[in-house]
Design a protein around this motif. Structure first.
Motif, PDB file in Angstrom:
ATOM      1  N   VAL A 523       0.859  -1.186   0.000  1.00  0.00           N
ATOM      2  CA  VAL A 523       0.000   0.000   0.000  1.00  0.00           C
ATOM      3  C   VAL A 523       0.892   1.232   0.000  1.00  0.00           C
ATOM      4  O   VAL A 523       1.991   1.222   0.557  1.00  0.00           O
ATOM      5  N   ALA A 524       0.402   2.316  -0.646  1.00  0.00           N
ATOM      6  CA  ALA A 524       1.177   3.561  -0.701  1.00  0.00           C
ATOM      7  C   ALA A 524       0.220   4.729  -0.902  1.00  0.00           C
ATOM      8  O   ALA A 524      -0.714   4.636  -1.717  1.00  0.00           O
ATOM      9  N   PHE A 525       0.450   5.825  -0.166  1.00  0.00           N
ATOM     10  CA  PHE A 525      -0.341   7.040  -0.327  1.00  0.00           C
ATOM     11  C   PHE A 525       0.284   7.928  -1.397  1.00  0.00           C
ATOM     12  O   PHE A 525       1.520   7.980  -1.547  1.00  0.00           O
ATOM     13  N   SER A 526      -0.581   8.661  -2.125  1.00  0.00           N
ATOM     14  CA  SER A 526      -0.089   9.689  -3.041  1.00  0.00           C
ATOM     15  C   SER A 526       0.455  10.852  -2.218  1.00  0.00           C
ATOM     16  O   SER A 526       0.115  11.007  -1.038  1.00  0.00           O
ATOM     17  N   PRO A 527       1.318  11.689  -2.781  1.00  0.00           N
ATOM     18  CA  PRO A 527       1.905  12.788  -2.011  1.00  0.00           C
ATOM     19  C   PRO A 527       0.889  13.745  -1.400  1.00  0.00           C
ATOM     20  O   PRO A 527       1.150  14.329  -0.345  1.00  0.00           O
ATOM     21  N   LYS A 530      -4.628  12.083  -0.990  1.00  0.00           N
ATOM     22  CA  LYS A 530      -6.008  11.881  -1.416  1.00  0.00           C
ATOM     23  C   LYS A 530      -6.248  10.495  -2.017  1.00  0.00           C
ATOM     24  O   LYS A 530      -7.395  10.033  -2.076  1.00  0.00           O
ATOM     25  N   THR A 531      -5.183   9.868  -2.478  1.00  0.00           N
ATOM     26  CA  THR A 531      -5.311   8.577  -3.159  1.00  0.00           C
ATOM     27  C   THR A 531      -4.429   7.545  -2.466  1.00  0.00           C
ATOM     28  O   THR A 531      -3.310   7.855  -2.045  1.00  0.00           O
ATOM     29  N   LEU A 532      -4.959   6.346  -2.349  1.00  0.00           N
ATOM     30  CA  LEU A 532      -4.195   5.224  -1.817  1.00  0.00           C
ATOM     31  C   LEU A 532      -4.105   4.156  -2.886  1.00  0.00           C
ATOM     32  O   LEU A 532      -5.121   3.776  -3.470  1.00  0.00           O
ATOM     33  N   ALA A 533      -2.895   3.678  -3.146  1.00  0.00           N
ATOM     34  CA  ALA A 533      -2.704   2.578  -4.100  1.00  0.00           C
ATOM     35  C   ALA A 533      -2.482   1.286  -3.343  1.00  0.00           C
ATOM     36  O   ALA A 533      -1.838   1.275  -2.288  1.00  0.00           O
ATOM     37  N   SER A 534      -2.996   0.194  -3.882  1.00  0.00           N
ATOM     38  CA  SER A 534      -2.769  -1.125  -3.284  1.00  0.00           C
ATOM     39  C   SER A 534      -2.480  -2.123  -4.386  1.00  0.00           C
ATOM     40  O   SER A 534      -3.161  -2.154  -5.411  1.00  0.00           O
ATOM     41  N   GLY A 535      -1.448  -2.923  -4.187  1.00  0.00           N
ATOM     42  CA  GLY A 535      -1.081  -3.967  -5.137  1.00  0.00           C
ATOM     43  C   GLY A 535      -1.383  -5.318  -4.542  1.00  0.00           C
ATOM     44  O   GLY A 535      -1.169  -5.544  -3.347  1.00  0.00           O
ATOM     45  N   SER A 536      -1.826  -6.259  -5.366  1.00  0.00           N
ATOM     46  CA  SER A 536      -2.359  -7.512  -4.833  1.00  0.00           C
ATOM     47  C   SER A 536      -1.873  -8.730  -5.601  1.00  0.00           C
ATOM     48  O   SER A 536      -1.422  -8.656  -6.747  1.00  0.00           O
ATOM     49  N   GLY A 537      -2.001  -9.874  -4.933  1.00  0.00           N
ATOM     50  CA  GLY A 537      -1.734 -11.151  -5.567  1.00  0.00           C
ATOM     51  C   GLY A 537      -2.716 -11.487  -6.668  1.00  0.00           C
ATOM     52  O   GLY A 537      -2.494 -12.441  -7.422  1.00  0.00           O
ATOM     53  N   ASP A 538      -3.807 -10.737  -6.790  1.00  0.00           N
ATOM     54  CA  ASP A 538      -4.739 -10.964  -7.894  1.00  0.00           C
ATOM     55  C   ASP A 538      -4.261 -10.301  -9.189  1.00  0.00           C
ATOM     56  O   ASP A 538      -5.001 -10.240 -10.167  1.00  0.00           O
ATOM     57  N   THR A 540      -3.598  -7.177  -9.798  1.00  0.00           N
ATOM     58  CA  THR A 540      -4.106  -5.838 -10.089  1.00  0.00           C
ATOM     59  C   THR A 540      -3.580  -4.814  -9.091  1.00  0.00           C
ATOM     60  O   THR A 540      -3.113  -5.147  -8.001  1.00  0.00           O
ATOM     61  N   VAL A 541      -3.690  -3.540  -9.508  1.00  0.00           N
ATOM     62  CA  VAL A 541      -3.460  -2.392  -8.632  1.00  0.00           C
ATOM     63  C   VAL A 541      -4.761  -1.614  -8.556  1.00  0.00           C
ATOM     64  O   VAL A 541      -5.417  -1.379  -9.590  1.00  0.00           O
ATOM     65  N   ARG A 542      -5.141  -1.233  -7.341  1.00  0.00           N
ATOM     66  CA  ARG A 542      -6.339  -0.418  -7.167  1.00  0.00           C
ATOM     67  C   ARG A 542      -5.956   0.951  -6.628  1.00  0.00           C
ATOM     68  O   ARG A 542      -5.059   1.061  -5.782  1.00  0.00           O
ATOM     69  N   LEU A 543      -6.656   1.979  -7.115  1.00  0.00           N
ATOM     70  CA  LEU A 543      -6.487   3.345  -6.627  1.00  0.00           C
ATOM     71  C   LEU A 543      -7.750   3.736  -5.882  1.00  0.00           C
ATOM     72  O   LEU A 543      -8.847   3.787  -6.454  1.00  0.00           O
ATOM     73  N   TRP A 544      -7.588   4.025  -4.584  1.00  0.00           N
ATOM     74  CA  TRP A 544      -8.720   4.327  -3.717  1.00  0.00           C
ATOM     75  C   TRP A 544      -8.811   5.819  -3.449  1.00  0.00           C
ATOM     76  O   TRP A 544      -7.801   6.470  -3.196  1.00  0.00           O
ATOM     77  N   ASP A 545     -10.024   6.350  -3.502  1.00  0.00           N
ATOM     78  CA  ASP A 545     -10.287   7.711  -3.042  1.00  0.00           C
ATOM     79  C   ASP A 545     -10.381   7.638  -1.524  1.00  0.00           C
ATOM     80  O   ASP A 545     -11.330   7.061  -0.978  1.00  0.00           O
ATOM     81  N   ALA A 547     -10.986   9.785   0.873  1.00  0.00           N
ATOM     82  CA  ALA A 547     -12.110  10.441   1.535  1.00  0.00           C
ATOM     83  C   ALA A 547     -13.411   9.677   1.315  1.00  0.00           C
ATOM     84  O   ALA A 547     -14.198   9.495   2.249  1.00  0.00           O
ATOM     85  N   ARG A 548     -13.637   9.205   0.107  1.00  0.00           N
ATOM     86  CA  ARG A 548     -14.892   8.529  -0.221  1.00  0.00           C
ATOM     87  C   ARG A 548     -14.846   7.025   0.071  1.00  0.00           C
ATOM     88  O   ARG A 548     -15.877   6.358   0.040  1.00  0.00           O
ATOM     89  N   ARG A 549     -13.626   6.485   0.287  1.00  0.00           N
ATOM     90  CA  ARG A 549     -13.471   5.044   0.558  1.00  0.00           C
ATOM     91  C   ARG A 549     -13.928   4.202  -0.617  1.00  0.00           C
ATOM     92  O   ARG A 549     -14.498   3.125  -0.468  1.00  0.00           O
ATOM     93  N   THR A 550     -13.685   4.696  -1.837  1.00  0.00           N
ATOM     94  CA  THR A 550     -14.090   3.970  -3.031  1.00  0.00           C
ATOM     95  C   THR A 550     -12.886   3.820  -3.956  1.00  0.00           C
ATOM     96  O   THR A 550     -11.898   4.548  -3.855  1.00  0.00           O
ATOM     97  N   ALA A 551     -13.006   2.877  -4.882  1.00  0.00           N
ATOM     98  CA  ALA A 551     -11.912   2.635  -5.832  1.00  0.00           C
ATOM     99  C   ALA A 551     -12.447   2.659  -7.246  1.00  0.00           C
ATOM    100  O   ALA A 551     -13.592   2.272  -7.509  1.00  0.00           O
TER     101      ALA A 551
END
Length: 632
Positions: A523-527, A530-538, A540-545, A547-551
């Motif tokens: 997991v890593a936050f943008s500078p 506002k955005t959180l990135a997560s990398g997975s064994g599936d 894929t990489v997801r970018l999460w908002d 504040a909204r808790r959505t990707a």
């Protein structure tokens, strides 16, 4: 044997993993080095010389071979006159089970990746004079991290052996994958392994071995000696012609017509990279059957493996074998640099897999750590010599610089975190955890350190040197932690496949983000936070908002589990490591940017320099590479 029994005063048997007519394999705990291992026990008190020879040879060959794709042997001994071998503990599943779960064949990208890993490992074994002689899907083990291991060298032999392990009237191997020369009882060389690799690729592509199971040995012998199996691209329409031709060549009746392991690896590597030109067919080799062209494999994710990988067991094993040294070296601009001719991206070489790379906040230093228990520091600005840090005694799985760059935290499977003074190159404190540590992160104000400690996230008060809080909620091991830029939120990703957000001030859970279908490795936050990135064994990489808790829709393109993610300092780009490629995306458009290729092992860690001009990557190939951004 029974659970609780202790071998040689140090290996406590915990659970049986498998058994056969003459032996058992147990999960065990090595009390001397505090690690879990696999123990193979020969059950016969008065075994034949033939069986004893095979058992001893497996130990000798396993101890001698050195490659990430070959199972490591740690120790051998006797227990009540029974021989035993101590090996690294592997968690995952063998390819026989994967094939059984995919009767129509595995996805093409996965077949290519698995075949490439097997070919590279065979190349290493053959280069060291070892022929396996019983390669088959059941002896190819896929770890949950995506690394393939060749197992069971029980009937292997070395090229310089004075006598083969044979018995009158018998041949050794597994009938479904035995080369014609093995059926004839002839002396065999590395080409018999290539025939078996061809049979394994055939099974991965079609779901069955080249010739049908269930036939008696005499029928199978006739088929392997005289018949040609149906071409893979006639059994499965999406198999590309170059891959079908490669499988045909590997299954040639004559050993001299089969390509060797390095050549197979080169051709599979070309098929994995759609932009690379395909090597020409071997000269003078007539096609066995006509071919119809098939499409190149599209990118697809590897299905999740069901069993959980033991926490960096391979790295802990490497630490135990080598003894109790742990050093930090500051590399000059010329020291330890280089690779293939003209390759100037390699700045550091370890002797085992690199697990973490990180830039200091001012960009002067690049630090890397890995299974050889060394942290290496590259001075990006000047020649500076080298120095050693005090002994740690374990592999390095993660690194982090404090925000002011004066302290470097390093941790590993030995349940400790070492805090080192960067300026003095010396340890200043050590924190003890309850389990191996997979990730560490400093808070922006430098007062807290977070670690991924089994199923919990632990917060340390650095001034007091004590644990300030233990955050619970993950149901499986935590793999990664990261503070938001303002220090108010902590993110964690785990093997339970979820990302959790924590309120740092309140020491409480703030949100649970779901969507990944496999473990979250990074997991890593943008500078701007506002955005959180997560990398997975599936894959894929997801970018999460945040504040909204959505990707948004996941970023796809990797053929392998994503091991690491990192934002550039301006927040415009995201890098991820997975497979042998460092992938880049433009964050705003979520479009793919140029990728970096060159590693020969899985990429485990990526990091941008603070000025954004360089991108560092560490890999299981034991190298650290620094890439210059070829884009604005």
């Amino acid at each position: 044997m029974r659970a609780g029994e202790e071998l040689a005063g140090r290996y406590r048997l915990e659970a049986e993993l498998g058994h056969g007519g003459t032996g058992e394999v147990w999960r065990a705990h090595d009390s001397a080095l505090g690690r879990d291992v696999a123990v193979k026990v020969l059950l016969e008190f008065d075994a034949s010389e033939e069986l004893l020879g095979r058992f001893r040879r497996e130990a000798e060959i396993g101890a001698r071979l050195r490659h990430p794709g070959l199972t490591v042997v740690h120790d051998t001994g006797r227990h009540e006159k029974r021989l035993f071998i101590v090996m690294e503990l592997l968690e995952g599943e063998d390819l026989a089970r994967r094939i059984a779960a995919h009767p129509g064949g595995l996805p093409l990208p996965e077949v290519l990746d698995l075949g490439l890993q097997a070919a590279e490992a065979l190349a290493a074994a053959h280069a060291q004079g070892v022929v396996h002689r019983d390669l088959k899907p059941a002896n190819l083990f896929l770890l949950t991290e995506g690394r393939l291991k060749i197992c069971d060298f029980g009937i292997a032999r070395t090229a310089d052996a004075t006598a083969a392990l044979t018995a009158t009237g018998r041949v050794f191997g597994t009938p479904a994958y035995m080369a014609p020369e093995q059926w004839r009882g002839e002396q065999v060389d590395a080409s018999c392994d290539m025939y078996a690799l061809g049979g394994t690729l055939y099974a991965l592509l079609t779901g069955t071995p080249p010739f049908p199971l269930g036939e008696n040995a005499w029928v199978l012998m006739r088929l392997h000696l005289d018949e040609t199996p149906a071409a893979t691209d006639t059994v499965r329409a999406d198999v590309p012609a170059p891959l079908a031709e490669l499988v045909d060549e590997l299954l040639s009746k004559e050993p001299g017509d089969r390509p060797d392991a390095p050549a197979v690896a080169e051709r599979l590597r070309a098929l994995l990279d759609p932009g690379a030109p395909l090597p020409p067919p071997r000269p003078g080799r007539p096609a066995l059957l006509g071919r119809r062209a098939g499409p190149r494999p599209a990118s697809a994710g590897r299905p999740a493996v069901t069993r959980r990988n033991l926490l960096l067991g391979g790295l802990a094993a490497a630490a135990g074998v080598a003894g109790g040294t742990y050093t930090v070296r500051l590399l000059t601009k010329d020291e330890n640099r280089g690779g293939p001719a003209g390759d100037r991206s390699v700045v550091a070489r370890h002797t085992d897999a690199v697990q973490s790379v990180v830039f200091s906040p001012d960009g002067r230093f690049l630090a890397s750590g890995g299974g050889d228990r060394e942290v290496r520091m590259w001075d990006m600005t000047a020649d500076s010599g080298s120095a050693s840090f005090p002994t740690r005694g374990a592999a390095v799985t993660c690194l982090a610089f404090s925000d002011d760059g004066t302290v470097l935290a390093s941790a590993g499977p030995d349940r400790s975190i070492t805090l080192s003074d960067v300026g003095r190159r010396s340890a200043k404190a050590q924190l003890w955890t309850s389990a191996g540590v997979m990730s560490v992160a400093f808070s922006p104000d430098g007062t807290l350190l977070a670690d991924a400690d089994d199923r919990v996230v632990r917060l340390w008060d650095l001034a007091a040197g004590t644990a300030a809080a233990v955050l619970r909620g993950h149901t499986a091991a935590v793999r990664s932690v990261a503070f938001s830029p303002d220090g108010g939120t902590l993110a964690s990703g785990g093997e339970d496949g979820v990302v959790r957000l924590w309120d740092v001030a309140g020491r409480s859970a703030a949100a649970t983000l779901t969507g990944h279908t496999a473990h979250v490795a990074s997991v890593a936050f943008s500078p701007d936070g506002k955005t959180l990135a997560s990398g997975s064994g599936d894959t894929t990489v997801r970018l999460w908002d945040v504040a909204r808790r959505t990707a948004a829709a996941p970023l796809t393109g990797s053929n392998s589990p994503v091991r690491s993610v990192a934002f550039s300092q301006d927040g415009n780009y995201l890098a991820s490591g997975g497979g042998r490629t460092v992938r880049l995306w433009e964050v705003v458009t979520r479009s793919a940017a140029p990728n970096f290729n060159g590693h020969t092992g899985a990429v485990t860690s990526v990091a941008f320099s603070p000025d954004g001009l360089h991108l560092a990557s560490g890999s299981e190939d034991a190298t650290v590479r620094v890439w210059r951004r070829p884009f604005p």
